[in-house]
Design a protein around this motif. Structure first.
Motif, PDB file in Angstrom:
ATOM      1  N   GLU A  87       0.720  -1.059   0.010  1.00  0.00           N
ATOM      2  CA  GLU A  87      -0.092   0.055   0.140  1.00  0.00           C
ATOM      3  C   GLU A  87       0.825   1.315  -0.030  1.00  0.00           C
ATOM      4  O   GLU A  87       2.000   1.302   0.280  1.00  0.00           O
ATOM      5  N   PRO A  88       0.261   2.272  -0.509  1.00  0.00           N
ATOM      6  CA  PRO A  88       1.230   3.657  -0.388  1.00  0.00           C
ATOM      7  C   PRO A  88       1.584   4.121   1.029  1.00  0.00           C
ATOM      8  O   PRO A  88       1.068   3.853   1.974  1.00  0.00           O
ATOM      9  N   VAL A  89       2.941   4.283   0.880  1.00  0.00           N
ATOM     10  CA  VAL A  89       3.604   4.967   2.164  1.00  0.00           C
ATOM     11  C   VAL A  89       3.185   6.307   2.584  1.00  0.00           C
ATOM     12  O   VAL A  89       2.735   7.246   1.619  1.00  0.00           O
ATOM     13  N   PRO A  90       2.473   6.749   3.867  1.00  0.00           N
ATOM     14  CA  PRO A  90       2.014   7.912   4.206  1.00  0.00           C
ATOM     15  C   PRO A  90       2.958   8.925   4.176  1.00  0.00           C
ATOM     16  O   PRO A  90       3.491   9.138   5.533  1.00  0.00           O
ATOM     17  N   SER A  91       3.487   9.409   3.088  1.00  0.00           N
ATOM     18  CA  SER A  91       4.486  10.436   3.277  1.00  0.00           C
ATOM     19  C   SER A  91       3.979  11.565   2.248  1.00  0.00           C
ATOM     20  O   SER A  91       3.440  11.153   1.273  1.00  0.00           O
ATOM     21  N   PRO A  92       4.224  12.671   2.503  1.00  0.00           N
ATOM     22  CA  PRO A  92       3.806  13.864   1.693  1.00  0.00           C
ATOM     23  C   PRO A  92       4.503  14.057   0.462  1.00  0.00           C
ATOM     24  O   PRO A  92       4.301  14.481  -0.488  1.00  0.00           O
TER      25      PRO A  92
ATOM     26  N   ILE B  20       5.487  11.488  -1.274  1.00  0.00           N
ATOM     27  CA  ILE B  20       4.863  10.708  -2.378  1.00  0.00           C
ATOM     28  C   ILE B  20       3.585  10.640  -2.475  1.00  0.00           C
ATOM     29  O   ILE B  20       2.852  10.035  -3.560  1.00  0.00           O
ATOM     30  N   ARG B  21       2.720  11.358  -1.962  1.00  0.00           N
ATOM     31  CA  ARG B  21       1.201  11.204  -2.002  1.00  0.00           C
ATOM     32  C   ARG B  21       0.703  11.622  -3.443  1.00  0.00           C
ATOM     33  O   ARG B  21      -0.014  11.211  -3.800  1.00  0.00           O
ATOM     34  N   ALA B  22       1.350  12.668  -3.863  1.00  0.00           N
ATOM     35  CA  ALA B  22       0.868  13.203  -5.396  1.00  0.00           C
ATOM     36  C   ALA B  22       1.367  12.329  -6.408  1.00  0.00           C
ATOM     37  O   ALA B  22       0.304  12.123  -6.980  1.00  0.00           O
ATOM     38  N   ARG B  23       2.306  11.390  -6.106  1.00  0.00           N
ATOM     39  CA  ARG B  23       2.920  10.382  -7.166  1.00  0.00           C
ATOM     40  C   ARG B  23       1.843   9.389  -7.117  1.00  0.00           C
ATOM     41  O   ARG B  23       1.490   8.704  -8.285  1.00  0.00           O
ATOM     42  N   ALA B  24       1.328   8.933  -5.949  1.00  0.00           N
ATOM     43  CA  ALA B  24       0.152   7.691  -5.654  1.00  0.00           C
ATOM     44  C   ALA B  24      -1.035   8.383  -6.435  1.00  0.00           C
ATOM     45  O   ALA B  24      -1.627   7.528  -6.790  1.00  0.00           O
ATOM     46  N   ARG B  25      -1.274   9.646  -6.223  1.00  0.00           N
ATOM     47  CA  ARG B  25      -2.529   9.943  -6.821  1.00  0.00           C
ATOM     48  C   ARG B  25      -2.714  10.148  -8.445  1.00  0.00           C
ATOM     49  O   ARG B  25      -3.578   9.819  -8.989  1.00  0.00           O
ATOM     50  N   SER B  26      -1.276  10.242  -8.748  1.00  0.00           N
ATOM     51  CA  SER B  26      -1.214  10.156 -10.341  1.00  0.00           C
ATOM     52  C   SER B  26      -1.195   8.688 -10.846  1.00  0.00           C
ATOM     53  O   SER B  26      -1.146   8.720 -12.077  1.00  0.00           O
ATOM     54  N   GLY B  27      -1.449   7.812  -9.982  1.00  0.00           N
ATOM     55  CA  GLY B  27      -1.400   6.432 -10.729  1.00  0.00           C
ATOM     56  C   GLY B  27      -0.043   5.653 -10.661  1.00  0.00           C
ATOM     57  O   GLY B  27       0.101   4.637 -11.322  1.00  0.00           O
TER      58      GLY B  27
ATOM     59  N   THR C  11       0.987  -1.504  -7.446  1.00  0.00           N
ATOM     60  CA  THR C  11       0.638  -2.327  -6.275  1.00  0.00           C
ATOM     61  C   THR C  11      -0.623  -3.096  -6.165  1.00  0.00           C
ATOM     62  O   THR C  11      -0.852  -3.622  -5.103  1.00  0.00           O
ATOM     63  N   LYS C  12      -1.447  -2.758  -7.096  1.00  0.00           N
ATOM     64  CA  LYS C  12      -2.729  -3.356  -7.221  1.00  0.00           C
ATOM     65  C   LYS C  12      -2.917  -4.758  -7.938  1.00  0.00           C
ATOM     66  O   LYS C  12      -2.245  -4.652  -9.116  1.00  0.00           O
ATOM     67  N   ASP C  13      -3.681  -5.409  -7.652  1.00  0.00           N
ATOM     68  CA  ASP C  13      -4.268  -6.819  -8.486  1.00  0.00           C
ATOM     69  C   ASP C  13      -5.411  -6.065  -9.313  1.00  0.00           C
ATOM     70  O   ASP C  13      -6.254  -5.627  -9.044  1.00  0.00           O
ATOM     71  N   GLU C  14      -4.830  -5.891 -10.565  1.00  0.00           N
ATOM     72  CA  GLU C  14      -5.889  -5.108 -11.607  1.00  0.00           C
ATOM     73  C   GLU C  14      -7.430  -5.835 -11.446  1.00  0.00           C
ATOM     74  O   GLU C  14      -8.374  -5.408 -11.759  1.00  0.00           O
ATOM     75  N   ALA C  15      -7.274  -7.358 -11.715  1.00  0.00           N
ATOM     76  CA  ALA C  15      -8.542  -7.938 -11.559  1.00  0.00           C
ATOM     77  C   ALA C  15      -9.327  -7.547 -10.538  1.00  0.00           C
ATOM     78  O   ALA C  15     -10.531  -7.737 -10.340  1.00  0.00           O
ATOM     79  N   LYS C  16      -8.745  -7.457  -8.942  1.00  0.00           N
ATOM     80  CA  LYS C  16      -9.566  -7.292  -8.096  1.00  0.00           C
ATOM     81  C   LYS C  16      -9.649  -5.849  -7.464  1.00  0.00           C
ATOM     82  O   LYS C  16     -10.368  -5.606  -6.634  1.00  0.00           O
ATOM     83  N   GLY C  17      -8.699  -5.143  -7.949  1.00  0.00           N
ATOM     84  CA  GLY C  17      -8.707  -3.820  -7.309  1.00  0.00           C
ATOM     85  C   GLY C  17      -8.271  -3.656  -6.049  1.00  0.00           C
ATOM     86  O   GLY C  17      -8.585  -2.695  -5.216  1.00  0.00           O
ATOM     87  N   GLU C  18      -7.309  -4.619  -5.735  1.00  0.00           N
ATOM     88  CA  GLU C  18      -6.965  -4.958  -4.377  1.00  0.00           C
ATOM     89  C   GLU C  18      -5.420  -4.617  -4.208  1.00  0.00           C
ATOM     90  O   GLU C  18      -4.848  -5.307  -5.170  1.00  0.00           O
ATOM     91  N   PHE C  19      -5.009  -4.219  -3.215  1.00  0.00           N
ATOM     92  CA  PHE C  19      -3.244  -4.149  -3.062  1.00  0.00           C
ATOM     93  C   PHE C  19      -2.910  -5.675  -2.989  1.00  0.00           C
ATOM     94  O   PHE C  19      -3.350  -6.416  -2.321  1.00  0.00           O
TER      95      PHE C  19
END
Length: 338
Positions: free
Chosen positions: A296-301, A303-310, A314-322
């Motif tokens: 899951e994304p690290v709670p850091s200011p 990298i937060r913007a990088r995570a929002r940009s996709g 880290t996700k299983d595309e079929a399930k939409g889960e980490f």
């Protein structure tokens, strides 16, 4: 003439406020760094390489009795293929996985060569090295967490965000690996690729290499070309401290940080222009968090913007889960071994 060094050297014994920032800068640009100021003596490292060389000199039929199952055991020549687009890697190795990271003990259920487990001196050296490598790994992870300004939570303090996911009581993919690349006569003018271009599967990798046995190359994110990683010494190097250890970011830290930390492509190549007289031996520790750790994304200011940009995978595309650390490792190992 000494080879040029494309990597920064960070002395972690100098625990000033700038050290985490220097480490982060190296890992967000090159993904590789030389770690100086560690806790390994020259005698310890020499003993590890002596053990490695002696194991690989054992008869082939003995070593193959312990052929790799899962991610533990002996890997014979051309068994591994790190770059599926290229030929099989001509090297042999020994993986010691399913480790107790607190004690260094090997799981007795694994097929471990009795040459190691029935010899007290060899086994104690292995256990001590695993403990010290994991301790160094945790120290580096904590420094990275500080540099990333990871926020405190009810679960843990920000500085322990990564290390809290390394529960020594739980299984993980952490692995101690011995590798042997024999010298071959070759007319290949482009040199020999002995370990195909790849990124590492875990959080971070710690590597010992020897003088005159170089071969590691990184595809530099800065220069956009292959760069040789030399053997280096510093003013700290001596009987009390072995030369700097090569450390690099693996896929998991890259995923956790949405690509801010670089999981840099690297390979082992024997250049045809070299007059190589020695086989190459290397010793590697692959650091993995506990198997069920979510990527899951690290709670850091930072990298937060990088995570929002996709950014990050880290996700299983079929399930939409980490996905978990174990799921990632299994997906990477499947095409590696034939």
């Amino acid at each position: 003439m000494a080879a040029s060094n494309p990597l920064k050297i960070i002395d972690i014994s100098q625990t000033g406020p700038s050290t985490p920032a220097e480490l982060l800068d190296a890992l967000t640009t090159q993904g590789f760094v030389f770690v100086d100021g560690h806790d390994f003596t020259q005698e310890e490292v020499d003993s590890l390489f002596d053990l490695s060389r002696a194991f690989f000199q054992l008869p082939s039929d003995y070593k193959q009795r312990y052929s790799i199952v899962g991610n533990t055991g002996y890997i014979t020549f051309t068994k591994e293929n790190l770059d599926p687009a290229k030929k099989d890697d001509f090297k042999e190795g020994l993986n010691l996985s399913d480790l107790d990271l607190a004690t260094g003990e090997l799981n007795p259920a694994q097929l471990i060569p009795d040459w190691i487990k029935d010899d007290d001196a060899r086994y104690e050296l292995i256990k001590s090295s695993i403990r010290k490598l994991n301790s160094l790994n945790l120290k580096l992870l904590e420094s990275i967490a500080v540099a990333l300004e990871i926020e405190d939570s009810g679960e843990c303090a920000g500085a322990q965000w990564f290390t809290s996911r390394y529960d020594p009581k739980l299984k993980s993919g952490s692995t101690l690996r011995f590798l042997h690349y024999p010298v071959l006569n070759s007319n290949n003018s482009e040199g020999e690729i002995r370990a195909g271009a790849h990124t590492d599967y875990g959080s971070m990798t710690l590597l010992f290499q020897r003088r005159n046995q170089e071969g590691l190359e990184i595809y530099s994110p800065i220069s956009k070309r292959w760069e040789k990683v030399p053997y280096v010494e510093t003013e700290n190097t001596g009987a009390a401290m072995a030369p700097p250890i090569v450390m690099n970011i693996g896929d998991l830290l890259s995923y956790w940080t949405a690509g801010l930390l670089k999981s840099t492509i690297h390979r082992v190549k024997f250049d045809a222009s070299e007059s190589r007289k020695e086989d190459r031996y290397s010793i590697v520790f692959f650091s993995h968090p506990s198997d069920e750790t979510l990527l899951e994304p690290v709670p850091s200011p930072l990298i937060r913007a990088r995570a929002r940009s996709g950014r990050g995978v880290t996700k299983d595309e079929a399930k939409g889960e980490f996905i978990t650390a174990l799921e990632h490792l299994q997906r990477k190992l499947a095409p590696t071994y034939q």
